[in-house]
Motif scaffolding. Structure first.
Motif, short mmCIF file in Angstrom:
data_model
loop_
_atom_site.label_atom_id
_atom_site.label_comp_id
_atom_site.label_asym_id
_atom_site.label_seq_id
_atom_site.Cartn_x
_atom_site.Cartn_y
_atom_site.Cartn_z
N LEU A 35 0.82 -1.22 0.00
CA LEU A 35 0.00 0.00 0.00
C LEU A 35 0.85 1.27 0.00
O LEU A 35 0.58 2.23 0.70
CB LEU A 35 -0.96 0.01 1.18
N GLY A 36 1.91 1.26 -0.78
CA GLY A 36 2.73 2.44 -0.95
C GLY A 36 3.84 2.61 0.06
O GLY A 36 4.69 3.49 -0.10
N MET A 37 3.87 1.79 1.09
CA MET A 37 4.91 1.94 2.11
C MET A 37 6.30 1.66 1.54
O MET A 37 7.27 2.25 1.97
CB MET A 37 4.64 1.01 3.28
N LEU A 38 6.39 0.75 0.59
CA LEU A 38 7.67 0.42 -0.04
C LEU A 38 7.68 0.89 -1.49
O LEU A 38 8.23 0.24 -2.36
CB LEU A 38 7.92 -1.09 0.04
N GLY A 39 7.11 2.06 -1.74
CA GLY A 39 6.99 2.57 -3.10
C GLY A 39 8.30 2.88 -3.78
O GLY A 39 8.40 2.80 -5.00
N ALA A 40 9.32 3.22 -3.05
CA ALA A 40 10.60 3.57 -3.66
C ALA A 40 11.48 2.36 -3.95
O ALA A 40 12.47 2.49 -4.66
CB ALA A 40 11.35 4.53 -2.74
N VAL A 41 11.13 1.19 -3.42
CA VAL A 41 11.99 0.01 -3.58
C VAL A 41 12.17 -0.39 -5.04
O VAL A 41 13.30 -0.60 -5.48
CB VAL A 41 11.47 -1.16 -2.71
N PRO A 42 11.10 -0.52 -5.85
CA PRO A 42 11.32 -0.90 -7.25
C PRO A 42 12.16 0.13 -8.01
O PRO A 42 13.02 -0.24 -8.79
CB PRO A 42 9.91 -0.99 -7.84
N SER A 43 11.92 1.40 -7.75
CA SER A 43 12.69 2.43 -8.43
C SER A 43 14.14 2.39 -7.99
O SER A 43 15.05 2.63 -8.79
CB SER A 43 12.10 3.81 -8.13
N TYR A 44 14.38 2.06 -6.72
CA TYR A 44 15.75 1.94 -6.24
C TYR A 44 16.46 0.77 -6.91
O TYR A 44 17.63 0.88 -7.30
CB TYR A 44 15.78 1.76 -4.72
N VAL A 45 15.78 -0.35 -7.08
CA VAL A 45 16.38 -1.52 -7.74
C VAL A 45 16.74 -1.16 -9.18
O VAL A 45 17.84 -1.49 -9.65
CB VAL A 45 15.42 -2.73 -7.67
N ARG A 53 20.64 9.29 -14.03
CA ARG A 53 20.15 10.36 -13.15
C ARG A 53 18.63 10.37 -13.06
O ARG A 53 18.07 10.67 -12.01
CB ARG A 53 20.65 11.71 -13.66
N ALA A 54 17.97 10.06 -14.16
CA ALA A 54 16.51 10.04 -14.16
C ALA A 54 15.98 8.96 -13.22
O ALA A 54 14.96 9.16 -12.54
CB ALA A 54 15.98 9.81 -15.57
N ASP A 55 16.66 7.83 -13.16
CA ASP A 55 16.24 6.76 -12.25
C ASP A 55 16.42 7.18 -10.80
O ASP A 55 15.57 6.89 -9.96
CB ASP A 55 17.01 5.48 -12.54
N TRP A 56 17.52 7.83 -10.50
CA TRP A 56 17.74 8.30 -9.12
C TRP A 56 16.75 9.41 -8.77
O TRP A 56 16.32 9.53 -7.62
CB TRP A 56 19.18 8.75 -8.92
N THR A 63 10.33 8.43 -2.80
CA THR A 63 10.67 8.51 -1.38
C THR A 63 10.01 9.73 -0.75
O THR A 63 9.44 9.64 0.34
CB THR A 63 12.19 8.56 -1.19
N ALA A 64 10.06 10.87 -1.45
CA ALA A 64 9.43 12.09 -0.93
C ALA A 64 7.91 11.91 -0.82
O ALA A 64 7.29 12.38 0.15
CB ALA A 64 9.76 13.28 -1.82
N ALA A 65 7.31 11.24 -1.79
CA ALA A 65 5.86 11.01 -1.74
C ALA A 65 5.50 10.11 -0.56
O ALA A 65 4.51 10.35 0.14
CB ALA A 65 5.38 10.39 -3.04
#
Length: 114
Positions: A35-45, A53-56, A63-65
């Motif tokens: 439910l969005g708690m780990l929303g940045a994990v796929p983007s981090y992978v 730079r676009a991926d970071w 993470t900010a969201a």
């Protein structure tokens, strides 16, 4: 000896490569199931694998969201209405559906630049 080195090199993912469809679907399931708690994990992978730079930047946005959503949820009353409820919904949607869509729709890096 030579075949061991070749096997290790073949097992490592190519730098700048996008993961296949099945790994991306599994990564996209992470923010949905949490439910969005780990929303940045796929983007981090994806950012750790490709390194653009676009991926970071996507990692920073998700993470900010997530942090904004957690702060908004912590400081708003239970029976929220109006703009506070809308902010909760937008941040939850961004950290859940936005992260999943980003993971599914990511393409190869343009020009291979960093």
């Amino acid at each position: 000896m030579k075949s061991d080195v070749a096997a290790v090199c073949a097992a490592q993912p190519a730098r700048g490569a996008v993961p296949g469809l099945l790994p991306r679907v599994l990564l996209a399931a992470v923010p949905v199931l949490s439910l969005g708690m780990l929303g940045a994990v796929p983007s981090y992978v994806i950012a750790a694998r490709r390194g653009t730079r676009a991926d970071w930047a996507a990692v920073a946005v998700f993470t900010a969201a997530t942090v904004g959503w957690l702060l908004q949820a912590a400081f708003t009353p239970v029976d929220t209405h109006g703009w506070q409820f809308a902010a909760d919904c937008v941040l939850l949607g961004l950290s859940t559906a936005g992260a999943a869509l980003h993971c599914l729709l990511v393409g190869p890096p343009a020009g291979g630049s960093r």
